[in-house]
Design a protein around this motif. Structure first.
Motif, mmCIF file in Angstrom:
data_model
loop_
_atom_site.group_PDB
_atom_site.id
_atom_site.type_symbol
_atom_site.label_atom_id
_atom_site.label_comp_id
_atom_site.label_asym_id
_atom_site.label_seq_id
_atom_site.Cartn_x
_atom_site.Cartn_y
_atom_site.Cartn_z
ATOM 1 N N VAL A 1 0.935 -1.216 0.014
ATOM 2 C CA VAL A 1 -0.166 -0.039 -0.108
ATOM 3 C C VAL A 1 0.916 1.388 0.107
ATOM 4 C CG1 VAL A 1 -2.019 1.395 1.179
ATOM 5 C CG2 VAL A 1 -1.749 -1.244 1.200
ATOM 6 N N THR A 2 0.861 1.958 -0.971
ATOM 7 C CA THR A 2 1.502 2.981 -1.267
ATOM 8 C C THR A 2 0.600 4.312 -1.221
ATOM 9 O OG1 THR A 2 3.370 2.019 -2.542
ATOM 10 C CG2 THR A 2 3.549 4.324 -2.612
ATOM 11 N N VAL A 3 0.994 5.367 -0.461
ATOM 12 C CA VAL A 3 0.207 6.645 -0.356
ATOM 13 C C VAL A 3 0.971 7.777 -0.377
ATOM 14 C CG1 VAL A 3 -1.670 7.822 0.819
ATOM 15 C CG2 VAL A 3 -1.721 5.382 0.858
ATOM 16 N N ALA A 4 0.702 8.977 -1.255
ATOM 17 C CA ALA A 4 1.526 9.943 -1.578
ATOM 18 C C ALA A 4 3.098 9.667 -1.612
ATOM 19 C CB ALA A 4 1.380 10.782 -0.250
ATOM 20 N N GLY A 5 3.548 8.455 -2.425
ATOM 21 C CA GLY A 5 4.821 8.012 -2.424
ATOM 22 C C GLY A 5 5.287 7.237 -1.435
ATOM 23 N N GLU A 6 4.678 6.902 -0.198
ATOM 24 C CA GLU A 6 5.167 6.388 0.942
ATOM 25 C C GLU A 6 4.532 4.792 0.839
ATOM 26 O OE1 GLU A 6 7.875 6.056 3.994
ATOM 27 O OE2 GLU A 6 7.444 8.244 3.285
ATOM 28 N N ARG A 7 5.372 3.910 1.154
ATOM 29 C CA ARG A 7 4.943 2.430 1.508
ATOM 30 C C ARG A 7 4.473 2.380 3.036
ATOM 31 N NH1 ARG A 7 6.641 -2.470 -0.744
ATOM 32 N NH2 ARG A 7 5.652 -3.272 1.025
ATOM 33 N N ILE A 8 3.386 2.740 3.026
ATOM 34 C CA ILE A 8 2.693 2.809 4.337
ATOM 35 C C ILE A 8 2.770 1.678 5.188
ATOM 36 C CG2 ILE A 8 1.498 5.081 3.922
ATOM 37 C CD1 ILE A 8 -1.131 3.620 4.066
ATOM 38 N N ASP A 9 2.428 0.258 4.471
ATOM 39 C CA ASP A 9 2.437 -1.006 5.201
ATOM 40 C C ASP A 9 3.670 -1.143 5.584
ATOM 41 O OD1 ASP A 9 3.675 -3.023 2.955
ATOM 42 O OD2 ASP A 9 2.871 -1.054 2.097
ATOM 43 N N ARG A 10 4.851 -0.615 5.369
ATOM 44 C CA ARG A 10 6.104 -0.772 5.972
ATOM 45 C C ARG A 10 6.620 0.081 7.136
ATOM 46 N NH1 ARG A 10 10.052 -1.112 0.774
ATOM 47 N NH2 ARG A 10 9.478 -3.271 0.039
ATOM 48 N N LEU A 11 5.751 1.178 7.717
ATOM 49 C CA LEU A 11 5.964 2.001 8.462
ATOM 50 C C LEU A 11 5.532 1.374 9.828
ATOM 51 C CD1 LEU A 11 4.285 5.256 6.809
ATOM 52 C CD2 LEU A 11 6.874 4.675 7.011
ATOM 53 N N SER A 12 6.335 2.019 10.931
ATOM 54 C CA SER A 12 5.997 1.711 12.335
ATOM 55 C C SER A 12 4.846 2.433 12.600
ATOM 56 C CB SER A 12 7.308 2.070 13.098
ATOM 57 O OG SER A 12 7.064 3.496 13.307
ATOM 58 N N GLU A 13 4.180 2.035 13.756
ATOM 59 C CA GLU A 13 2.983 2.622 14.211
ATOM 60 C C GLU A 13 3.120 3.836 14.543
ATOM 61 O OE1 GLU A 13 -0.053 1.359 14.103
ATOM 62 O OE2 GLU A 13 0.678 -0.474 13.406
ATOM 63 N N ARG A 14 4.171 4.271 15.207
ATOM 64 C CA ARG A 14 4.423 5.693 15.311
ATOM 65 C C ARG A 14 4.645 6.611 14.136
ATOM 66 N NH1 ARG A 14 8.930 8.161 19.535
ATOM 67 N NH2 ARG A 14 8.584 10.329 19.342
ATOM 68 N N ALA A 15 5.266 6.222 13.061
ATOM 69 C CA ALA A 15 5.706 6.842 11.938
ATOM 70 C C ALA A 15 4.234 6.866 10.939
ATOM 71 C CB ALA A 15 6.578 6.098 11.111
ATOM 72 N N LEU A 16 3.359 5.752 11.121
ATOM 73 C CA LEU A 16 2.361 5.838 10.327
ATOM 74 C C LEU A 16 1.286 6.824 10.755
ATOM 75 C CD1 LEU A 16 0.533 4.042 8.255
ATOM 76 C CD2 LEU A 16 0.196 2.550 10.139
ATOM 77 N N ALA A 17 1.139 6.747 12.376
ATOM 78 C CA ALA A 17 0.343 7.815 13.138
ATOM 79 C C ALA A 17 0.601 9.297 12.434
ATOM 80 C CB ALA A 17 0.420 7.675 14.436
#
Length: 233
Positions: free
Chosen positions: A63-79
Motif C-alpha cells: 500500500v503506497t500513499v503519496a509516495g510512501e509505502r505505508i504498510d512498512r511504517l512503524s505505528e508511530r511513523a504511520l500515525a
C-alpha cells in the motif's frame, strides 16, 4: 502521471481459514482524481478505506500513499504520516464536544507541531470558505448535522493533505444537509483535491466522483470512469 494511491496485489484476511475480507486488489488513483467506492454491506469498502488510511495493514501486497509505502511504517511513523498527509471525514463527524469549532479544526495542526499564527489563519480561512465562520467560537453540540460535517471537512483540510478520505460522509445527515455536503465535496474536487469516498449514497457518488469502484465480496466488480465536472489545475 502521479499516483496518490497505489495498491499492488493487496489482500486483507482476518480469519486464516476464511474468505479474505478484501482482495487481491490492484488500484491506482491519480492526483486530483475523485473516486467513489460503492458496494453492498460486507463487500470490503471499509476494509479498503482502512488500508489506505493506515488504520489497518494488508495480509499481503503493498500500500503506497503519496509516495510512501505505508504498510512498512512503524505505528508511530504511520500515525504521524496519517496526521500530516491524509485528511479524514467520518459519518458521525468525530468532533470533540468540549472544544470550540476553531479548536477542533486546529487539532491536527497541533498534533504535528504546526500550531501558531499560520495554522490559526488557515483555520479561519477554511471556516470562511465553508460558510461557518460565524460558528468559530461555538461548540459542536450547538450546530446542525450539516454544519458539524463542514467543521469536520475543515479539520481534515487544515494540514493541506495529499488525500482526503470520506467514510459515508452523508450517512448521518438529513436530505438537505446531505445535499450541502455533496456540493461541498464536489467543489473540493473541482479545486483539485484528491478524494476517495466510501458511500451508499448514489447521488453523492454521481455528483462528485469521476470514477466509481464497485466492490462485491471483497473483489472489484466494476471500475469505470464517467463524465465529471472539470477540475481546476
Amino acid at each position: 502521471m502521479v499516483h496518490v494511491i497505489e495498491l499492488a496485489d493487496v489482500a486483507r484476511q482476518y480469519d486464516a481459514a476464511g474468505v479474505p475480507a478484501l482482495g487481491p486488489v490492484d488500484l491506482a488513483v491519480e492526483t486530483g482524481e475523485a473516486l467513489a467506492v460503492t458496494g453492498p454491506s460486507g463487500s470490503g469498502k471499509s476494509t479498503l478505506l482502512n488500508l489506505i488510511a493506515g488504520l489497518d495493514r494488508p495480509s499481503s501486497g503493498s500500500v503506497t500513499v503519496a509516495g510512501e509505502r505505508i504498510d512498512r511504517l512503524s505505528e508511530r511513523a504511520l500515525a504521524r504520516f496519517r496526521r500530516d498527509r491524509i485528511g479524514m471525514i467520518f459519518q458521525f463527524f468525530n468532533l470533540l464536544d468540549d472544544l470550540t469549532v476553531t479548536d477542533n479544526v486546529l487539532l491536527p495542526a497541533q498534533l504535528v507541531g504546526r500550531a501558531g499564527r499560520q495554522a490559526t489563519a488557515r483555520a479561519a480561512e477554511l471556516l470562511e470558505t465553508l460558510g461557518i465562520a460565524k460558528h468559530a467560537r461555538a461548540y459542536p453540540g450547538r450546530l446542525s448535522g450539516g454544519e458539524r460535517q463542514r467543521v469536520a471537512v475543515a479539520r481534515a483540510l487544515i494540514n493541506r493533505p495529499d488525500l482526503l478520505l470520506a467514510d459515508e460522509p452523508t450517512g448521518a445527515l438529513d436530505s438537505a444537509s446531505g445535499a450541502e455536503v455533496r456540493e461541498l465535496l464536489t467543489e473540493l474536487h473541482r479545486s483539485g483535491q484528491t478524494v476517495l469516498l466510501v458511500t451508499h449514497d448514489t447521488a453523492l457518488a454521481e455528483a462528485c466522483a469521476g470514477r466509481r469502484l464497485h466492490l462485491v465480496d471483497g473483489r472489484v466488480a466494476a471500475d469505470r470512469r464517467v463524465v465529471a465536472p472539470a477540475v481546476a489545475r
